[in-house]
Design a protein around this motif. Structure first.
Motif, mmCIF file in Angstrom:
data_model
loop_
_atom_site.group_PDB
_atom_site.id
_atom_site.type_symbol
_atom_site.label_atom_id
_atom_site.label_comp_id
_atom_site.label_asym_id
_atom_site.label_seq_id
_atom_site.Cartn_x
_atom_site.Cartn_y
_atom_site.Cartn_z
ATOM 1 N N ARG A 68 23.359 -3.454 -2.888
ATOM 2 C CA ARG A 68 23.474 -4.791 -2.396
ATOM 3 C C ARG A 68 23.912 -5.598 -3.659
ATOM 4 N NH1 ARG A 68 22.194 -7.890 2.063
ATOM 5 N NH2 ARG A 68 22.576 -10.125 1.920
ATOM 6 N N ASP A 69 23.206 -5.323 -4.597
ATOM 7 C CA ASP A 69 23.643 -6.099 -5.911
ATOM 8 C C ASP A 69 24.871 -5.789 -6.582
ATOM 9 O OD1 ASP A 69 20.844 -7.182 -6.110
ATOM 10 O OD2 ASP A 69 19.984 -5.625 -7.154
ATOM 11 N N LEU A 70 25.347 -4.587 -6.272
ATOM 12 C CA LEU A 70 26.634 -4.425 -6.774
ATOM 13 C C LEU A 70 27.450 -4.931 -5.777
ATOM 14 C CD1 LEU A 70 28.313 -2.566 -8.534
ATOM 15 C CD2 LEU A 70 28.243 -0.463 -7.095
ATOM 16 N N PHE A 71 27.612 -4.818 -4.668
ATOM 17 C CA PHE A 71 28.527 -5.489 -3.722
ATOM 18 C C PHE A 71 28.579 -7.049 -3.951
ATOM 19 C CE2 PHE A 71 27.549 -1.757 -0.598
ATOM 20 C CZ PHE A 71 28.841 -1.296 -0.667
ATOM 21 N N GLU A 72 27.424 -7.638 -4.040
ATOM 22 C CA GLU A 72 27.379 -8.993 -4.215
ATOM 23 C C GLU A 72 28.207 -9.346 -5.792
ATOM 24 O OE1 GLU A 72 23.427 -10.701 -1.835
ATOM 25 O OE2 GLU A 72 23.262 -10.441 -4.140
ATOM 26 N N SER A 73 27.732 -8.602 -6.643
ATOM 27 C CA SER A 73 28.252 -9.026 -7.948
ATOM 28 C C SER A 73 29.878 -8.572 -7.881
ATOM 29 C CB SER A 73 27.764 -7.917 -8.738
ATOM 30 O OG SER A 73 26.601 -8.428 -9.221
ATOM 31 N N VAL A 74 30.442 -7.680 -7.255
ATOM 32 C CA VAL A 74 31.629 -7.282 -7.196
ATOM 33 C C VAL A 74 32.384 -8.694 -6.367
ATOM 34 C CG1 VAL A 74 33.573 -5.952 -5.990
ATOM 35 C CG2 VAL A 74 31.674 -4.934 -7.412
ATOM 36 N N TYR A 75 31.882 -9.182 -5.269
ATOM 37 C CA TYR A 75 32.285 -10.171 -4.566
ATOM 38 C C TYR A 75 32.301 -11.401 -5.399
ATOM 39 C CZ TYR A 75 32.781 -13.286 -0.477
ATOM 40 O OH TYR A 75 33.214 -14.292 0.359
ATOM 41 N N ALA A 76 31.218 -11.685 -6.084
ATOM 42 C CA ALA A 76 31.140 -12.944 -6.796
ATOM 43 C C ALA A 76 32.411 -12.997 -7.950
ATOM 44 C CB ALA A 76 29.984 -13.169 -7.379
ATOM 45 N N ASP A 77 32.313 -11.551 -8.435
ATOM 46 C CA ASP A 77 33.486 -11.491 -9.736
ATOM 47 C C ASP A 77 34.899 -11.860 -8.962
ATOM 48 O OD1 ASP A 77 33.813 -11.118 -12.689
ATOM 49 O OD2 ASP A 77 34.849 -9.243 -11.457
ATOM 50 N N GLU A 78 34.998 -11.207 -7.914
ATOM 51 C CA GLU A 78 36.388 -11.485 -7.284
ATOM 52 C C GLU A 78 37.082 -13.029 -7.029
ATOM 53 O OE1 GLU A 78 38.955 -8.795 -6.025
ATOM 54 O OE2 GLU A 78 38.124 -8.121 -7.812
ATOM 55 N N VAL A 79 35.933 -13.619 -6.317
ATOM 56 C CA VAL A 79 35.943 -14.947 -6.024
ATOM 57 C C VAL A 79 35.963 -15.758 -7.315
ATOM 58 C CG1 VAL A 79 34.870 -17.003 -4.984
ATOM 59 C CG2 VAL A 79 34.878 -14.750 -4.031
ATOM 60 N N ASN A 80 35.480 -15.453 -8.243
ATOM 61 C CA ASN A 80 35.259 -16.023 -9.711
ATOM 62 C C ASN A 80 36.997 -16.075 -10.272
ATOM 63 O OD1 ASN A 80 34.239 -17.819 -11.624
ATOM 64 N ND2 ASN A 80 34.243 -15.985 -13.032
ATOM 65 N N SER A 81 37.464 -14.699 -10.098
ATOM 66 C CA SER A 81 38.739 -14.484 -10.603
ATOM 67 C C SER A 81 39.733 -15.232 -9.907
ATOM 68 C CB SER A 81 39.127 -13.109 -10.719
ATOM 69 O OG SER A 81 38.693 -12.191 -11.440
ATOM 70 N N LEU A 82 39.817 -15.348 -8.603
ATOM 71 C CA LEU A 82 40.449 -16.312 -7.920
ATOM 72 C C LEU A 82 40.542 -17.628 -8.038
ATOM 73 C CD1 LEU A 82 40.122 -15.014 -4.141
ATOM 74 C CD2 LEU A 82 42.185 -15.197 -5.442
ATOM 75 N N CYS A 83 39.202 -18.235 -8.379
ATOM 76 C CA CYS A 83 39.066 -19.721 -8.895
ATOM 77 C C CYS A 83 39.688 -19.917 -10.261
ATOM 78 C CB CYS A 83 37.699 -19.933 -8.949
ATOM 79 S SG CYS A 83 36.826 -20.033 -7.382
ATOM 80 N N ARG A 84 39.679 -19.122 -11.256
ATOM 81 C CA ARG A 84 40.075 -19.068 -12.491
ATOM 82 C C ARG A 84 41.600 -18.926 -12.450
ATOM 83 N NH1 ARG A 84 36.581 -15.155 -14.176
ATOM 84 N NH2 ARG A 84 38.343 -13.728 -14.645
ATOM 85 N N ALA A 85 42.478 -18.255 -11.704
ATOM 86 C CA ALA A 85 43.744 -18.012 -11.029
ATOM 87 C C ALA A 85 44.281 -19.378 -10.757
ATOM 88 C CB ALA A 85 43.863 -16.996 -10.439
ATOM 89 N N ALA A 86 43.472 -19.985 -9.907
ATOM 90 C CA ALA A 86 43.842 -21.376 -9.245
ATOM 91 C C ALA A 86 44.089 -22.349 -10.285
ATOM 92 C CB ALA A 86 42.964 -21.674 -8.210
#
Length: 192
Positions: A68-86
């Motif tokens: 679960r920690d791995l899933f949450e970290s991957v998810y948060a990292d992906e969203v963070n990358s989307l935010c930086r891209a915006a």
């Protein structure tokens, strides 16, 4: 708006190790997990993730004590990358910025499905990630609407649901998905 102003940025920063070697392993594990989840879904082997990252299984568990920690970290990292891209796209041509971001969002949806399936929507980070994504991507649509290049009878939630619906469909390959997304986005664009 700086990327650190998004709630998800704080989550990512708090989880990432500070030592350079540990941070390098952490980043390699996130990359490997993202690839494994995209290929095999939520059932991807953690041993495969560690192997892809070039680390031992103990290093994986030191960074991510539970699946679960791995899933949450991957998810948060992906969203963070989307935010930086915006943020990075925010000063470009309004239509090109919006469509470039939406194309990244479509790619992110592949990983999101596997992660969301594993977490069953019960993770506390989902709301922070959603809020961050709206705060980052919403202004791209608003800017395109103000520039007269995007329809004004829709909001950002409508747009995300449309793209999410498209990405939920099975395609022959990424090129077909991109083509269908481009057709849909033509319906968002105002007449030129």
């Amino acid at each position: 708006m700086p990327a650190t102003s998004f709630p998800v940025s704080e989550i990512v920063a708090a989880r990432r190790p500070h030592r350079k070697d540990a941070a390098r392993n952490y980043d390699a594990l996130l990359t490997a997990a993202r690839e494994a989840f995209a290929e095999h879904g939520a059932d991807a082997s953690l041993e495969d993730v560690a192997r892809r990252a070039g680390v031992g299984i103990g290093t994986l568990y030191r960074n991510f004590p539970t699946r679960r920690d791995l899933f949450e970290s991957v998810y948060a990292d992906e969203v963070n990358s989307l935010c930086r891209a915006a943020v990075d796209l925010g000063e470009g041509d309004p239509w090109e910025a919006l469509t470039a971001w939406l194309n990244r969002f479509a790619g992110y949806m592949v990983t999101k499905r596997a992660v969301r399936e594993a977490l069953d929507g019960t993770s506390d980070i989902f709301q922070s990630c959603r809020d961050s994504m709206y705060a980052a991507g919403g202004p791209l649509l608003e800017r395109a609407q103000r520039a007269g290049v995007a329809r004004t009878d829709m909001d950002f939630g409508d747009l995300l649901r449309m793209v999410a619906g498209i990405t939920a469909t099975a395609f022959e390959d990424d090129a077909q998905r991109d083509r269908v997304l481009a057709i849909a986005l033509d319906g968002v664009r105002t007449a030129r």
